[in-house]
Design a protein around this motif. Structure first.
Motif, short mmCIF file in Angstrom:
data_model
loop_
_atom_site.label_atom_id
_atom_site.label_comp_id
_atom_site.label_asym_id
_atom_site.label_seq_id
_atom_site.Cartn_x
_atom_site.Cartn_y
_atom_site.Cartn_z
N ALA A 52 6.09 -1.87 -1.03
CA ALA A 52 4.98 -0.90 -1.13
C ALA A 52 3.63 -1.61 -1.15
O ALA A 52 2.60 -1.03 -0.80
CB ALA A 52 5.15 -0.07 -2.39
N LYS A 53 3.64 -2.88 -1.53
CA LYS A 53 2.38 -3.63 -1.66
C LYS A 53 2.00 -4.32 -0.34
O LYS A 53 0.97 -5.00 -0.27
CB LYS A 53 2.52 -4.66 -2.77
CG LYS A 53 2.81 -4.02 -4.13
CD LYS A 53 2.77 -5.06 -5.25
CE LYS A 53 2.96 -4.40 -6.61
NZ LYS A 53 4.35 -4.14 -6.95
N VAL A 54 2.84 -4.18 0.65
CA VAL A 54 2.58 -4.83 1.94
C VAL A 54 1.70 -3.90 2.78
O VAL A 54 2.16 -2.87 3.27
CB VAL A 54 3.91 -5.14 2.66
CG1 VAL A 54 3.67 -5.78 4.02
CG2 VAL A 54 4.78 -6.04 1.80
N THR A 55 0.43 -4.27 2.91
CA THR A 55 -0.51 -3.40 3.64
C THR A 55 -1.14 -4.15 4.81
O THR A 55 -1.01 -5.37 4.92
CB THR A 55 -1.64 -2.92 2.69
OG1 THR A 55 -2.27 -4.07 2.14
CG2 THR A 55 -1.10 -2.04 1.58
N VAL A 112 -0.71 -1.31 9.80
CA VAL A 112 -2.17 -1.11 9.80
C VAL A 112 -2.47 0.39 9.90
O VAL A 112 -3.30 0.93 9.17
CB VAL A 112 -2.83 -1.87 10.98
CG1 VAL A 112 -4.28 -1.44 11.17
CG2 VAL A 112 -2.75 -3.38 10.76
N ILE A 113 -1.76 1.08 10.81
CA ILE A 113 -2.01 2.52 11.00
C ILE A 113 -1.74 3.28 9.70
O ILE A 113 -2.56 4.11 9.27
CB ILE A 113 -1.15 3.08 12.17
CG1 ILE A 113 -1.62 2.49 13.50
CG2 ILE A 113 -1.21 4.61 12.20
CD1 ILE A 113 -0.73 2.84 14.70
N LEU A 114 -0.61 2.99 9.06
CA LEU A 114 -0.28 3.70 7.81
C LEU A 114 -1.32 3.39 6.73
O LEU A 114 -1.79 4.30 6.03
CB LEU A 114 1.13 3.32 7.33
CG LEU A 114 2.29 3.82 8.21
CD1 LEU A 114 3.61 3.20 7.76
CD2 LEU A 114 2.38 5.35 8.19
N SER A 115 -1.71 2.12 6.61
CA SER A 115 -2.71 1.74 5.59
C SER A 115 -4.03 2.45 5.86
O SER A 115 -4.68 2.96 4.94
CB SER A 115 -2.95 0.22 5.59
OG SER A 115 -1.78 -0.45 5.30
N GLU A 165 0.79 -12.65 4.16
CA GLU A 165 -0.41 -11.86 3.85
C GLU A 165 -1.39 -11.89 5.02
O GLU A 165 -1.87 -12.97 5.39
CB GLU A 165 -1.11 -12.42 2.60
CG GLU A 165 -0.33 -12.25 1.32
CD GLU A 165 -0.62 -10.92 0.63
OE1 GLU A 165 -1.44 -10.14 1.14
OE2 GLU A 165 0.00 -10.68 -0.41
N ASN A 166 -1.71 -10.74 5.53
CA ASN A 166 -2.76 -10.55 6.52
C ASN A 166 -2.94 -11.66 7.55
O ASN A 166 -4.01 -12.27 7.64
CB ASN A 166 -4.10 -10.33 5.79
CG ASN A 166 -4.14 -8.93 5.24
OD1 ASN A 166 -3.69 -7.98 5.90
ND2 ASN A 166 -4.63 -8.78 4.02
N PRO A 167 -1.90 -11.95 8.34
CA PRO A 167 -2.07 -12.98 9.37
C PRO A 167 -2.95 -12.46 10.50
O PRO A 167 -3.06 -11.25 10.71
CB PRO A 167 -0.64 -13.18 9.88
CG PRO A 167 -0.01 -11.85 9.68
CD PRO A 167 -0.61 -11.27 8.44
#
Ligand SMILES: NC(=O)c1ccc[n+]([C@@H]2O[C@H](COP(=O)([O-])OP(=O)(O)OC[C@H]3O[C@@H](n4cnc5c(N)ncnc54)[C@H](OP(=O)(O)O)[C@@H]3O)[C@@H](O)[C@H]2O)c1
Length: 356
Positions: A308-311, A198-201, A332-334
């Motif tokens: 790379a697509k995991v945000t 989350v922080i990196l995104s 995906e986004n749990p």
């Protein structure tokens, strides 16, 4: 006819004993689990023949609350600010007294992670297994520091020690391998820590490190002590848990090369993203001739690669096995319900096997 009805009710009542549930740690995870159990109560009863009542709730601030007849949760405020609303309840002196007073059949353990030695969760879980309860935990510490001992104790007591929510929330990672007899896991890599992701995104989207961390806290994914996430401890503990359980190699945390994301500036994160090589905190493990080599650290990942697509709060794992060369799972986004769900699924697994 009356006798027939009576017999039916009697046998149904016999078939569905009411299980006493105890919750140790009453923060994000266990509060959400109580709500999820409530939402699913009718389905648990009708489809899985599981009836339950909550007979124990405990945390440092709450103390050891127990009532063998069931705690009345209706009308209770589950927010963190409302801990005072439990002050009318009866208190036990310690964990053993509490399990006994609550007549615990199942302990849901969701206290904060202690990376150093997994305590006091290890002692609490041991006490619950000794008492004769199934134990379901979301806490990785006991897996890394006492897995074999607790597994063996559970087997000795004929109880379950389940921990599906410790890695990738509720995704069935550990139970997946229960369905793959004789398979050999050679290695894995993935993104296993939501907070740093989350922080990196968010830093890629322009937030400062502090605001990005604040966002992770608001979502409820950050560890109680967020340095556990930022410095890579949480990811290292998850890596160690997977290696210990799935590769059957006990590994100490100091054997995992670990680097967090503290030193990544927002500028570096945005530049990497713009250049098509976004930063990710990557966990790796590889079987070697003498054991397992493992690491956690920030890596630049080519933007066309799945990682790379995991945000955001999403996570990803890629297993290498002797049968399936590559087996990948993306979550995906749990939210917190995914973690709570993993514990609920463990609960059904444990109680179903009691009935067979
Ligand atoms: N949040 C997630 O998305 C997530 C996902 C997977 C796994 N987990 C794991 O689940 C566990 C709980 O996470 P959480 O988000 O619910 O944390 P949390 O909101 O910080 O809650 C932790 C709870 O544990 C209690 N606690 C801490 N130390 C204790 C002790 N020594 N004795 C008794 N109670 C103690 C705290 O009580 P006091 O406040 O009274 O101290 C609090 O009720 C952690 O191990 C975490 O790694 C969390």
């Amino acid at each position: 006819l009356k006798l027939g009805n009576f017999e039916t009710c009697f046998s149904e009542a016999q078939l569905i004993p009411t299980l006493n549930l105890c919750f140790l740690g009453f923060g994000n995870v266990n509060r959400t689990l109580v709500q999820l159990l409530e939402n699913r109560a009718a389905e648990l009863r009708e489809r899985y023949s599981i009836e339950y009542r909550v007979t124990g709730i405990a945390s440092r601030r709450l103390g050891w609350i127990a009532d063998p007849n069931g705690l009345d949760l209706k009308g209770r405020d589950f927010s963190r600010a409302a801990q005072d609303s439990w002050q009318d309840a009866a208190l036990a002196a310690d964990v053993k007294g509490w399990l006994s007073a609550a007549r615990a059949d199942v302990l849901f353990e969701a206290t904060s992670l202690n990376v150093e030695n997994g305590q006091p969760a290890v002692d609490h879980i041991r006490a619950a297994l000794e008492h004769g309860a199934h134990v379901i935990t979301a806490n990785k510490g006991p897996i890394v520091h006492a897995y074999r001992e607790l597994r063996d104790l559970a087997a000795h007591k004929g109880k379950h020690f389940l921990f599906e929510s410790t890695v990738m929330d509720g995704v069935p990672i550990f139970s997946l391998f229960d369905q793959l007899p004789t398979i050999h896991l050679q290695g894995f890599h993935g993104i296993l820590n939501s907070t740093t992701n989350v922080i990196l995104s968010e830093m890629e989207n322009g937030l400062t490190f502090e605001d990005a961390l604040k966002k992770a806290r608001e979502i409820g994914v950050a560890e109680t002590d967020a340095t556990h996430d930022i410095d890579g401890w949480d990811a290292a503990v998850k890596t160690a848990a997977l290696i210990t359980v799935l590769m059957d190699v006990p590994i100490r945390l100091d054997q995992i090369a670990r680097e967090g994301i503290r030193d990544l500036t927002p500028q570096a994160v945005r530049t990497a993203k713009r250049d098509g090589w976004p930063f990710k905190l990557v966990c790796r493990a590889k079987r070697t001739a003498t054991g397992v080599k493992a690491s956690v650290g920030p890596e630049k990942v080519l933007s066309t690669q799945p990682m790379a697509k995991v945000t955001g709060t999403s996570s990803y794992i890629y297993f290498e096995t002797d049968i399936f060369p590559g087996l990948a799972i993306t979550e995906e986004n749990p939210g917190l319900y995914a973690t709570a769900y993993g514990m609920l699924a463990d609960f059904v697994r444990a109680t179903k096997s009691d009935m067979t």
